[in-house]
Design a protein around this motif. Structure first.
Motif, PDB file in Angstrom:
ATOM      1  N   GLU A 214       0.778  -1.361   0.130  1.00  0.00           N
ATOM      2  CA  GLU A 214      -0.020  -0.058  -0.027  1.00  0.00           C
ATOM      3  C   GLU A 214       0.837   1.307  -0.026  1.00  0.00           C
ATOM      4  OE1 GLU A 214      -2.777   0.156   2.973  1.00  0.00           O
ATOM      5  OE2 GLU A 214      -3.779  -1.926   2.507  1.00  0.00           O
ATOM      6  N   GLN A 215       0.377   2.148  -0.490  1.00  0.00           N
ATOM      7  CA  GLN A 215       1.218   3.370  -0.629  1.00  0.00           C
ATOM      8  C   GLN A 215       0.231   4.868  -0.697  1.00  0.00           C
ATOM      9  OE1 GLN A 215       1.236   1.620  -3.969  1.00  0.00           O
ATOM     10  NE2 GLN A 215       2.818   0.423  -3.181  1.00  0.00           N
ATOM     11  N   THR A 216       0.757   5.738   0.048  1.00  0.00           N
ATOM     12  CA  THR A 216       0.037   6.974   0.022  1.00  0.00           C
ATOM     13  C   THR A 216       0.963   8.193  -0.796  1.00  0.00           C
ATOM     14  OG1 THR A 216      -1.091   6.543   1.902  1.00  0.00           O
ATOM     15  CG2 THR A 216      -1.100   8.709   1.546  1.00  0.00           C
ATOM     16  N   ASN A 217       0.315   8.872  -1.570  1.00  0.00           N
ATOM     17  CA  ASN A 217       1.220   9.664  -2.654  1.00  0.00           C
ATOM     18  C   ASN A 217       0.204  11.054  -2.803  1.00  0.00           C
ATOM     19  OD1 ASN A 217       2.106  11.098  -4.801  1.00  0.00           O
ATOM     20  ND2 ASN A 217       3.138   9.365  -5.316  1.00  0.00           N
ATOM     21  N   GLY A 218       0.333  12.139  -1.879  1.00  0.00           N
ATOM     22  CA  GLY A 218      -0.156  13.418  -1.936  1.00  0.00           C
ATOM     23  C   GLY A 218      -1.637  13.420  -2.098  1.00  0.00           C
ATOM     24  N   GLY A 219      -2.285  12.928  -0.989  1.00  0.00           N
ATOM     25  CA  GLY A 219      -3.774  12.716  -1.077  1.00  0.00           C
ATOM     26  C   GLY A 219      -4.520  11.452  -1.993  1.00  0.00           C
ATOM     27  N   LEU A 220      -3.566  10.615  -2.408  1.00  0.00           N
ATOM     28  CA  LEU A 220      -4.126   9.361  -2.985  1.00  0.00           C
ATOM     29  C   LEU A 220      -3.476   8.198  -2.408  1.00  0.00           C
ATOM     30  CD1 LEU A 220      -3.368  10.437  -7.070  1.00  0.00           C
ATOM     31  CD2 LEU A 220      -5.658  10.627  -5.786  1.00  0.00           C
ATOM     32  N   ASP A 221      -4.563   7.164  -2.295  1.00  0.00           N
ATOM     33  CA  ASP A 221      -4.187   5.985  -1.761  1.00  0.00           C
ATOM     34  C   ASP A 221      -3.793   4.948  -2.976  1.00  0.00           C
ATOM     35  OD1 ASP A 221      -4.182   6.741   0.872  1.00  0.00           O
ATOM     36  OD2 ASP A 221      -6.164   5.883   1.121  1.00  0.00           O
ATOM     37  N   GLY A 222      -3.192   4.112  -2.669  1.00  0.00           N
ATOM     38  CA  GLY A 222      -2.735   3.075  -3.857  1.00  0.00           C
ATOM     39  C   GLY A 222      -2.392   1.614  -3.434  1.00  0.00           C
ATOM     40  N   VAL A 223      -2.651   0.649  -4.013  1.00  0.00           N
ATOM     41  CA  VAL A 223      -2.057  -0.800  -3.880  1.00  0.00           C
ATOM     42  C   VAL A 223      -1.541  -1.320  -5.019  1.00  0.00           C
ATOM     43  CG1 VAL A 223      -2.792  -3.006  -3.062  1.00  0.00           C
ATOM     44  CG2 VAL A 223      -3.941  -1.081  -2.085  1.00  0.00           C
ATOM     45  N   SER A 224      -0.217  -1.512  -5.167  1.00  0.00           N
ATOM     46  CA  SER A 224       0.613  -1.854  -5.914  1.00  0.00           C
ATOM     47  C   SER A 224       1.125  -3.253  -6.244  1.00  0.00           C
ATOM     48  CB  SER A 224       1.643  -0.982  -6.506  1.00  0.00           C
ATOM     49  OG  SER A 224       1.024   0.338  -6.619  1.00  0.00           O
ATOM     50  N   TRP A 225       1.137  -4.071  -7.073  1.00  0.00           N
ATOM     51  CA  TRP A 225       1.861  -5.482  -6.791  1.00  0.00           C
ATOM     52  C   TRP A 225       2.125  -5.994  -8.407  1.00  0.00           C
ATOM     53  CZ3 TRP A 225      -3.224  -4.878  -7.240  1.00  0.00           C
ATOM     54  CH2 TRP A 225      -3.824  -5.684  -8.236  1.00  0.00           C
ATOM     55  N   ALA A 226       3.012  -7.076  -8.763  1.00  0.00           N
ATOM     56  CA  ALA A 226       3.333  -7.382 -10.086  1.00  0.00           C
ATOM     57  C   ALA A 226       3.274  -8.897  -9.860  1.00  0.00           C
ATOM     58  CB  ALA A 226       4.701  -7.244 -10.369  1.00  0.00           C
ATOM     59  N   SER A 227       2.653  -9.484 -11.036  1.00  0.00           N
ATOM     60  CA  SER A 227       2.661 -11.052 -11.013  1.00  0.00           C
ATOM     61  C   SER A 227       2.992 -11.456 -12.500  1.00  0.00           C
ATOM     62  CB  SER A 227       1.072 -11.303 -10.872  1.00  0.00           C
ATOM     63  OG  SER A 227       0.811 -12.464 -11.102  1.00  0.00           O
ATOM     64  N   ASP A 228       3.637 -12.364 -12.574  1.00  0.00           N
ATOM     65  CA  ASP A 228       4.177 -13.015 -14.007  1.00  0.00           C
ATOM     66  C   ASP A 228       4.642 -11.466 -15.158  1.00  0.00           C
ATOM     67  OD1 ASP A 228       3.783 -15.469 -13.137  1.00  0.00           O
ATOM     68  OD2 ASP A 228       1.501 -15.639 -13.831  1.00  0.00           O
ATOM     69  N   GLY A 229       5.356 -11.013 -14.579  1.00  0.00           N
ATOM     70  CA  GLY A 229       5.855  -9.826 -15.301  1.00  0.00           C
ATOM     71  C   GLY A 229       4.936  -8.640 -15.577  1.00  0.00           C
TER      72      GLY A 229
END
Length: 258
Positions: A214-229
């Motif tokens: 999970e990330q927070t970036n200037g008033g925005l929340d995010g969830v990031s990941w990678a799978s099989d490239g």
């Protein structure tokens, strides 16, 4: 006599300026003899040139003022350089110092890459496109099939549009966006209150299989990941509840298709 190649307007202007070599000049004169209507126009230009030269001849024949002579101009330039030399040296020292500091910054702060870069790219593109009230997407939901073919072709990898209706988010459409790591697809959704959520997808050159973060970036929340490239990043305005359940649903759908 026929011209070696067609007479152009540039040739005619060069003829007026007396800038043609002898052979090409003969070809233009022959062309004018065969085209009297063009010859009348060119004769007018020649007359205007002669009149202008006659008017300006007295000025052109005046001696160059001493202050504009080569020696005077060179001495003035040397004087200016001497006056500015201390300032130039100081500026160079500042530039070298600043460059050294920036180079050290580059050494001490490695460039962001992987899923961390993906999260920042998703947030930046959200601010540009998802916040646009008038045209957030290039292709709307009615063009979903065309959109999928387009972005899959550009990303050189099959891409699917997640269905988030069960979570209360309606698919608006999508677009191709740019990142420092190549093109990416961005799919945009909104809920009943008009709040928008974006899912960005792009191939990963590093960290090709990474767990969710999970990330927070200037008033925005995010969830990031990678799978099989392939990297995925969900972005939405900061909210009280976590985006993780939505990210889990996106991953479930993507893995089911794969």
């Amino acid at each position: 006599m026929s011209a070696s190649h067609p007479i152009s307007e540039d040739d005619l202007q060069a003829y007026v300026d007396q800038a043609l070599d002898a052979g090409r000049g003969d070809e233009v004169r022959e062309y004018l003899r065969l085209h009297p209507e063009v010859a009348r126009r060119i004769d007018g230009y020649v007359a205007q040139r002669a009149a202008l030269r006659a008017v300006l001849a007295p000025i052109a024949e005046e001696p160059i003022p001493p202050e504009l002579g080569i020696r005077a101009l060179a001495e003035a330039r040397r004087a200016r350089l001497s006056a500015w030399r201390p300032a130039i040296a100081a500026t160079m020292l500042l530039c070298v110092g600043g460059l050294g500091g920036w180079m050290a910054h580059g050494v001490l702060t490695p460039p962001m890459n992987g899923v961390g870069a993906l999260a920042h790219e998703a947030a930046d593109n959200y601010r540009v496109y998802a916040s646009d009230l008038h045209r957030p997407v290039e292709m709307g939901s009615a063009q979903k099939a065309d959109l999928v073919r387009w972005v899959s072709n550009r990303l050189r990898s099959p891409v699917a549009v997640p269905d988030l209706q069960s979570a209360g988010y309606r698919f608006i459409g999508g677009r191709l966006v740019t990142t420092p790591h190549g093109p990416a697809a961005m799919f945009i959704y909104d809920d009943a209150q008009g709040e928008r959520l974006a899912v960005m997808v792009r191939p990963m050159k590093v960290e090709k299989n990474t767990r969710m973060s999970e990330q927070t970036n200037g008033g925005l929340d995010g969830v990031s990941w990678a799978s099989d490239g392939i990297g995925y990043s969900l972005v939405a305005p900061t909210r009280s509840e976590s985006l993780h359940p939505l990210a889990d649903e996106v991953r479930r759908q993507v893995e089911a298709i794969a």
